[in-house]
Design an enzyme around this catalytic site. Sequence first.
Site, PDB file in Angstrom:
ATOM      1  N   CYS A 224       0.820  -1.214   0.000  1.00 18.24           N
ATOM      2  CA  CYS A 224       0.000   0.000   0.000  1.00 18.24           C
ATOM      3  C   CYS A 224       0.853   1.263   0.000  1.00 18.24           C
ATOM      4  CB  CYS A 224      -0.911   0.023   1.214  1.00 18.24           C
ATOM      5  SG  CYS A 224      -2.054  -1.361   1.304  1.00 18.24           S
TER       6      CYS A 224
ATOM      7  N   CYS B  33      15.202  -8.392   3.216  1.00 16.39           N
ATOM      8  CA  CYS B  33      14.381  -9.594   3.258  1.00 16.39           C
ATOM      9  C   CYS B  33      14.308 -10.182   1.855  1.00 16.39           C
ATOM     10  CB  CYS B  33      12.980  -9.269   3.774  1.00 16.39           C
ATOM     11  SG  CYS B  33      11.899 -10.721   3.815  1.00 16.39           S
TER      12      CYS B  33
ATOM     13  N   CYS C 174      11.076 -14.657  -0.011  1.00 18.51           N
ATOM     14  CA  CYS C 174      10.361 -15.281  -1.125  1.00 18.51           C
ATOM     15  C   CYS C 174      11.311 -15.967  -2.101  1.00 18.51           C
ATOM     16  CB  CYS C 174       9.500 -14.259  -1.847  1.00 18.51           C
ATOM     17  SG  CYS C 174      10.425 -12.862  -2.538  1.00 18.51           S
TER      18      CYS C 174
ATOM     19  N   CYS D 177      12.443  -5.022   2.382  1.00 21.26           N
ATOM     20  CA  CYS D 177      11.945  -5.905   1.313  1.00 21.26           C
ATOM     21  C   CYS D 177      12.675  -5.630   0.003  1.00 21.26           C
ATOM     22  CB  CYS D 177      10.450  -5.688   1.128  1.00 21.26           C
ATOM     23  SG  CYS D 177       9.753  -6.628  -0.251  1.00 21.26           S
TER      24      CYS D 177
ATOM     25  N   SER E  96       8.282  -1.566 -15.366  1.00 23.81           N
ATOM     26  CA  SER E  96       9.229  -1.754 -14.272  1.00 23.81           C
ATOM     27  C   SER E  96      10.473  -2.520 -14.691  1.00 23.81           C
ATOM     28  CB  SER E  96       8.551  -2.447 -13.087  1.00 23.81           C
ATOM     29  OG  SER E  96       7.918  -3.643 -13.493  1.00 23.81           O
TER      30      SER E  96
ATOM     31  N   ASP F 133      12.150  -9.298 -18.195  1.00 22.57           N
ATOM     32  CA  ASP F 133      11.099  -8.948 -17.244  1.00 22.57           C
ATOM     33  C   ASP F 133      11.719  -8.791 -15.859  1.00 22.57           C
ATOM     34  OD1 ASP F 133       8.609  -8.292 -16.338  1.00 22.57           O
ATOM     35  OD2 ASP F 133       7.696 -10.261 -16.660  1.00 22.57           O
ATOM     36  N   ASP F 134      11.033  -8.043 -14.988  1.00 20.01           N
ATOM     37  CA  ASP F 134      11.603  -7.800 -13.653  1.00 20.01           C
ATOM     38  C   ASP F 134      11.460  -9.003 -12.737  1.00 20.01           C
ATOM     39  OD1 ASP F 134       8.863  -7.493 -12.281  1.00 20.01           O
ATOM     40  OD2 ASP F 134       8.794  -5.936 -13.796  1.00 20.01           O
TER      41      ASP F 134
END
Length: 494
Positions: A2, A479, A482, A275, A322, A384-385
Site C-alpha cells: 500500500c 528480506c 520469497c 523488502c 518496471s 522482465d523484472d
Amino acid sequence: MCGIFGCILASGVPPGCLASIANDSLTALQHRGTESSGLVGTSGKDNDHFDMVRGKGLVRDVFNEDVLKSTFNESIAILGHNRYSTAGMKDAINCVQPFVVHAVVGRVAIAHNGELVNVASKRSEILKRGVGLSTDTDSELIAQIISKAIADHVRSDNSELGDISKELETVMEEVDISYSLLVMTYDRIYAIRDRYGNRPLCIGTLRPGANALKNAQNGSGQSAPFGYIVASESCALPSFAKFDREVRPGEIVEITRTGIKERYRSARLPTPAFCIFEYVYFARSDSLFEGQQVHRVRRECGMRLAKEAHIDADIVSTVPDSATAASHGYAQKSGIPYEDVLYRNSYVGRSFIQPNTELRQSSITKKFGVLTQNVSGKRVVLVDDSIVRGNTMGIIVRLLKQHGAKEVHIRVASPPIVHPCFMGINIPDTKDLIAVNKSLEDIAAEFGADSVQYLSVQGLKESVQRGIEASKYPQVGHCMACLTGEYPVDPYDF
C-alpha cells in the site's frame, strides 16, 4: 505494498493547500495500490472531529477538485492511503483506509502499509478483550491495538492531549513485523517503521517557490518551511519539497507544525530486513531507498543478468515499465541493440496488483500492443523484472510470435520466487508459484518461449548493495524470504 502519505503545515501557514498536495502525492503512489483510496484531515482545533473522503477505485475516481477543496479547506494536517489488499475483504468499503478510531484522547487516524506476521494471535487477544472487529484486515487490528494502548496507558506524565508517543512505543515493542504506519491525532502525525525496516517510509520538508508565501521568511532571508511531508516513497514528494531522510527501522518520528523530531528508537534492533522486492518491482524507478535511486539498481540487475545468462539474439526488449531499466542494462552489457517490442497502454493498471488471476490475465491483453515491424523475423531477448505465477508471460510470448518473432528468450532480472510472503506482498502459496518444482525447460515450454533464465540470488544482492554508502548506512539487510525461504521471523511460530 500500500501507499501511505501524510502532510502537516508549518506554524503560521494558513490552511487551504493540503488537498491539492495530497491528491498529487497519492496519484504519485498509485502504483502501490489501486483498489481504494482515502484522505482524513484535521483542523488542529478539535480532538474529536476529522474530515474524511474515502472510496473504492483509483485516486482520480475517488476525489475531485470540488470535493477536496470543500472538505479539507480548513485542514492543517492530512493523512492518505492507497490500498493493495493481501488480507481482508477486498470489496468491503469499510476496509478503505485511513482507519479512524475513537480513543480516550479523541479520534486517531491510522494508515498502514504491510502485513502482520502474528496477526492471528493479536486478533485473538483483541477479541478476548471484548473488542469487536468489523473487518478481517490487520490494518484495523493495528488501529485497535493502538486504541488499547492509549486506554491502558496511565497518562501521569502531563503529556499534551494529542501526544501519544508513549503509547506508540508500547505498540512497536509488541508488534514485530511488518508495518510502516502513519498515525494522526488532532494536531500531529507520527511516522513509524517496524524494527526490521521491512516496508519503506521517508520524510521531506515543503519549501515555497520564489513567489509562494512571500511572508514565510526566516532570519537569513531564505524561505522558511511551510510544511512537512511523509510518504512511502520519495516519488510522492512534490517538486518543491526537499527529501530529508528515510524513517529508520524501529523509529517513531513526530511531525508537528513546529517541525520534525525523533521521539523514540527501539533498543531491540535486529538485522534490517528491507523488502528487496521494492527494488525489483514495487517502487517507482525514480524513488530513493538507502541513498540510491531504484532505477540504478534495476539497470545494474540487467547488466548482471547479461553476464550470467547471455544468449545470441538480434534485439533486447522489455516488458514495460518496471523492467525497462533492467532491459537497458542487459542491452548495454551484452552489446545487443535495444528495441521496443511492446506498446503499453498507460490507462490500464499494473497486472500484478489485480486481486485475482482472471483480472490479471485480462489486463495483459488490454495493456500491451505489439510493434510488429520491430519484432518480425527477430530473435528477441525479452527482459522482465520478475515472474510470480507466470499466468501472463505465456500470453506475451504468444503475442510476439503471432507478430513474427523468430525466437523469444525470457530473461528475468530477479531470482525465481519459490516461497510465499507473509509480510505484505500478494505472493501466494507455493502451489501457485511457477518456479516451484519446475525446471527452466518446463517453464520455457509452458510459456512457449525458446529459453528462460533468471538472475542469481547473489547477483541481485550485489546489485542492490553496490550503491549503498557504508558510512551513511552502516547496517544493511534485506528480506529475500520469497527467494531463499529465510524469513526475518519464523512465520510458523505464531
